[in-house]
Design an enzyme around this catalytic site. Structure first.
Site, PDB file in Angstrom:
ATOM      1  N   GLY A  16       0.826  -1.205   0.000  1.00 12.25           N
ATOM      2  CA  GLY A  16       0.000   0.000   0.000  1.00 12.25           C
ATOM      3  C   GLY A  16       0.853   1.244   0.000  1.00 12.25           C
ATOM      4  O   GLY A  16       2.080   1.182   0.119  1.00 12.25           O
ATOM      5  N   GLY A  18       0.588   5.599   1.242  1.00 16.15           N
ATOM      6  CA  GLY A  18      -0.190   6.688   1.820  1.00 16.15           C
ATOM      7  C   GLY A  18       0.358   7.988   1.281  1.00 16.15           C
ATOM      8  O   GLY A  18       1.245   8.000   0.439  1.00 16.15           O
ATOM      9  N   GLY A  21       4.257   8.107   2.359  1.00 12.51           N
ATOM     10  CA  GLY A  21       5.201   7.000   2.230  1.00 12.51           C
ATOM     11  C   GLY A  21       4.528   5.719   1.795  1.00 12.51           C
ATOM     12  O   GLY A  21       3.329   5.688   1.518  1.00 12.51           O
ATOM     13  N   ASP A 128      -8.208  13.559  10.816  1.00 15.83           N
ATOM     14  CA  ASP A 128      -8.421  12.987   9.474  1.00 15.83           C
ATOM     15  C   ASP A 128      -9.290  11.731   9.573  1.00 15.83           C
ATOM     16  O   ASP A 128      -8.898  10.640   9.158  1.00 15.83           O
ATOM     17  CB  ASP A 128      -7.094  12.682   8.781  1.00 15.83           C
TER      18      ASP A 128
END
Length: 335
Positions: A16, A18, A21, A128
């Site tokens: 994955g 983000g 990073g 968030d």
């Protein structure tokens, strides 16, 4: 190539990425346990990984908070090694054809409120709150919802004096515009109320399948944020929650009524949804809409993994230079 980080972890494939990073699958060399390894370049303009690692340390011990195993610097990278989790609520929402049952939404609301209250109890706000930042656990923890991604979290009060940060205006939007509170759009410093309002929009996103301010056309980021704010402010809560139980209206009205420094009544909000849950005759059995779908995929993934294990160990040439596996397996559900 056998890359090791943190002394005892082997770096595996990328699973994955983000905004700050990339995330890799890792293995504890001593135990064979799988972990998640987050890497961020030390040359990053806004490094956040070491800050986020410290947050995980502060939050250690909370239910639904991933275990932090190690953090530090390795070569050109800031590294954080944490517990490997399952898919995000956004992934699961997609698996369920982008609509969740009321039962699932209410079970999520209960756990997500608990996570937010716990983060607040440790003197931080998340800033968030969105479906991508809540993941389910793996194996025996599959029914637990985990809160992740504390890179934007901020201390809202002094742990020693309990003094709250001051009210400010003219702030840039921090977080994700789709779920941001009205006050965040207006440039007001965020506090506890804003995490909870954002959760309200997440719950309605799950209920409805989408929010009225999604997909608005704009030429610049600022223009898009402005259009989202206008639509959000001009959509009455009663219209947003139309055809859904009044508890969602009550929840959002309560969040918007809170003053900047107010301590939210988390118990009241949980009770609001729990009363609705039991009034609807639901059983709190932790069976979500995706439970059987996800379990089926997981079994298929493990079966394929076992079939391919032998082949992989002696056939590294099968992977291309990017590290992708061209064997065409099922998509991975880890973050």
């Amino acid at each position: 190539m056998d890359v090791r980080v943190g002394g005892k972890y082997r770096l595996g494939r990328k699973i994955g990425s983000g905004s700050f990073g990339d995330i890799y699958l890792g293995t504890n060399i001593s135990t064979g346990d799988e972990v998640a390894i987050k890497l961020e370049s030390v040359r990053s303009r806004h490094p956040q990984l070491i800050y986020e690692s410290k947050l995980y340390k502060i939050l250690t011990g909370g239910i639904g908070i991933p275990t932090l195993y190690w953090y530090g610097i390795e070569g050109d990278y800031n590294v954080m090694i944490i517990e490997l989790l399952g898919p995000s609520l956004e992934d699961l929402f997609s698996i369920c054809n982008r609509k969740l049952s009321l039962k699932t939404v209410l079970m999520l609301a209960d756990q997500m409120l608990n996570r937010i209250e716990f983060v607040h109890s440790r003197h931080f706000i998340h800033r968030d709150i969105k479906p991508d930042n809540f993941l389910i656990g793996r194996g025996k923890k599959m029914s637990i919802v985990f809160a992740i991604d504390f890179g934007l979290a901020k201390k809202y009060r002094d742990p020693r004096t309990q003094s709250h940060i001051p009210y400010r205006e003219g702030k840039n939007l921090t977080g994700t515009a789709r779920y941001a509170s009205v006050n965040t759009h207006l440039g007001i410093e965020q506090s506890r109320r804003d995490d909870l309002e954002a959760l309200g929009y997440v719950l309605m996103y799950f209920n409805r399948g989408s929010l009225p301010w999604q997909g608005l056309k704009a030429t610049t980021k600022k223009d898009k944020y402005d259009k989202i704010m206008e639509k959000k402010m001009s959509t009455p809560i009663e219209v947003l929650c139309k055809q859904f139980p009044f508890e969602f209206i009550t929840y959002l009205n309560y969040c918007r009524s809170l003053r900047f420094e107010d301590r939210p009544d988390y118990s009241y909000l949980r009770r609001l949804f729990k009363d609705l849950f039991f009034r609807e005759g639901y059983q709190y059995d932790f069976i979500f809409d995706w439970t059987f779908l996800h379990a089926e995929r997981e079994r298929e993934r493990q079966r394929r993994s076992m079939v391919n294990q032998g082949a992989e160990s002696g056939n590294q040439w099968r992977r291309d230079a990017s590290g992708r596996d061209p064997l065409g397996r099922l998509p991975q559900l880890e973050p």
